[in-house]
Design a protein around this motif. Structure first.
Motif, PDB file in Angstrom:
ATOM      1  N   ARG A  89       0.837  -1.336   0.007  1.00 22.65           N
ATOM      2  CA  ARG A  89       0.012  -0.042  -0.009  1.00 22.65           C
ATOM      3  C   ARG A  89       0.803   1.181   0.104  1.00 22.65           C
ATOM      4  O   ARG A  89       0.567   2.169  -0.688  1.00 22.65           O
ATOM      5  N   ALA A  90       1.986   1.049   0.769  1.00 22.87           N
ATOM      6  CA  ALA A  90       2.851   2.165   0.752  1.00 22.87           C
ATOM      7  C   ALA A  90       3.636   2.532  -0.357  1.00 22.87           C
ATOM      8  O   ALA A  90       3.693   4.013  -1.088  1.00 22.87           O
ATOM      9  N   VAL A  91       3.839   1.415  -1.280  1.00 23.78           N
ATOM     10  CA  VAL A  91       4.454   1.764  -2.680  1.00 23.78           C
ATOM     11  C   VAL A  91       3.288   2.194  -3.587  1.00 23.78           C
ATOM     12  O   VAL A  91       3.777   3.254  -4.326  1.00 23.78           O
ATOM     13  N   ASP A 148      12.366   1.211   1.036  1.00 20.13           N
ATOM     14  CA  ASP A 148      13.353   2.236   0.377  1.00 20.13           C
ATOM     15  C   ASP A 148      13.755   1.391  -0.938  1.00 20.13           C
ATOM     16  O   ASP A 148      13.712   2.213  -1.988  1.00 20.13           O
ATOM     17  N   ALA A 149      13.876   0.166  -0.731  1.00 20.12           N
ATOM     18  CA  ALA A 149      14.577  -0.468  -1.904  1.00 20.12           C
ATOM     19  C   ALA A 149      13.514  -0.786  -3.158  1.00 20.12           C
ATOM     20  O   ALA A 149      13.542  -0.402  -4.288  1.00 20.12           O
ATOM     21  N   ARG A 150      12.090  -1.052  -2.496  1.00 17.27           N
ATOM     22  CA  ARG A 150      10.981  -1.224  -3.345  1.00 17.27           C
ATOM     23  C   ARG A 150      10.768   0.181  -4.363  1.00 17.27           C
ATOM     24  O   ARG A 150      10.520   0.308  -5.288  1.00 17.27           O
ATOM     25  N   LEU A 151      10.764   1.383  -3.525  1.00 18.26           N
ATOM     26  CA  LEU A 151      10.333   2.823  -3.985  1.00 18.26           C
ATOM     27  C   LEU A 151      11.716   3.038  -5.210  1.00 18.26           C
ATOM     28  O   LEU A 151      11.256   3.500  -6.307  1.00 18.26           O
ATOM     29  N   ARG A 152      12.913   2.652  -4.731  1.00 22.00           N
ATOM     30  CA  ARG A 152      13.780   2.841  -5.627  1.00 22.00           C
ATOM     31  C   ARG A 152      13.941   1.828  -6.975  1.00 22.00           C
ATOM     32  O   ARG A 152      14.160   2.488  -8.061  1.00 22.00           O
ATOM     33  N   GLY A 153      13.283   0.754  -6.909  1.00 25.34           N
ATOM     34  CA  GLY A 153      13.177   0.210  -8.127  1.00 25.34           C
ATOM     35  C   GLY A 153      12.009   0.488  -8.730  1.00 25.34           C
ATOM     36  O   GLY A 153      12.152   0.348 -10.208  1.00 25.34           O
TER      37      GLY A 153
END
Length: 179
Positions: free
Chosen positions: A135-137, A169-174
């Motif tokens: 949900r945050a992503v 953080d890693a998911r958003l940068r992805g």
């Protein structure tokens, strides 16, 4: 504020909106446990004032600190994390444009707190935290990810909230790389 890069007021509002939306998810948990303590609500209200176009003022700083004091007095981890999230929402107005991994917490810690609360409420099921991170992503728009990308990656932490923040953080940068 001078820093390592430019960060506009509009970008600060994007970050504050993201954190405030996140904190709003769990503030009722704090209010149910501590109905006579208005400090986290006041912090969230101060965040929304800034998001709505008001200048950032001492109000955001003071209410943020007060919400974090309320967290220190909270009766459980979930309630503590809910109050901290509200404090983080008010503090987001003062995100610093410094190339420091510690600044990433001002953007993502509230969402990691919400994920940890979901995990706790699901009897420790890590799958509940992952659903919360999904949900945050989904809620993070390109402007928020663009601000996040100016900072170094989230630091490796020693507690579950820090682990969840690192994952987010890693998911958003992805997401940024996937565009």
């Amino acid at each position: 504020m001078p820093g390592d890069f430019e960060l506009t007021t509009d970008e600060l509002r994007v970050v504050a909106r993201y954190v405030a939306e996140t904190a709003a998810e769990v503030l009722p948990l704090f209010e149910a446990a501590c109905p006579d303590d208005p400090r986290p609500r006041l912090a969230l209200d101060a965040a929304w004032e800034f998001v709505g176009g008001a200048r950032r003022t001492k109000l955001q700083r003071v209410t943020s600190l007060d919400a974090h004091r309320a967290a220190a007095e909270a009766p459980s981890e979930s309630v503590r994390l809910a109050a901290r999230s509200a404090g983080d929402a008010a503090a987001a107005a003062y995100l610093h444009p410094l190339a420091s991994a510690d600044q990433v917490g001002h953007i993502l810690r509230a969402a990691a707190n919400v994920a940890r609360i979901a995990e706790i409420e699901a009897s420790g099921d890590p799958g509940a935290a992952l659903v919360s991170l999904d949900r945050a992503v989904a809620r993070a728009g390109p402007e928020l990810i663009g601000v996040l990308a100016r900072y170094p990656s989230a630091p490796v932490g020693k507690n579950r909230v820090a682990e969840l923040m690192k994952m987010l953080d890693a998911r958003l940068r992805g997401e940024l790389k996937g565009r």
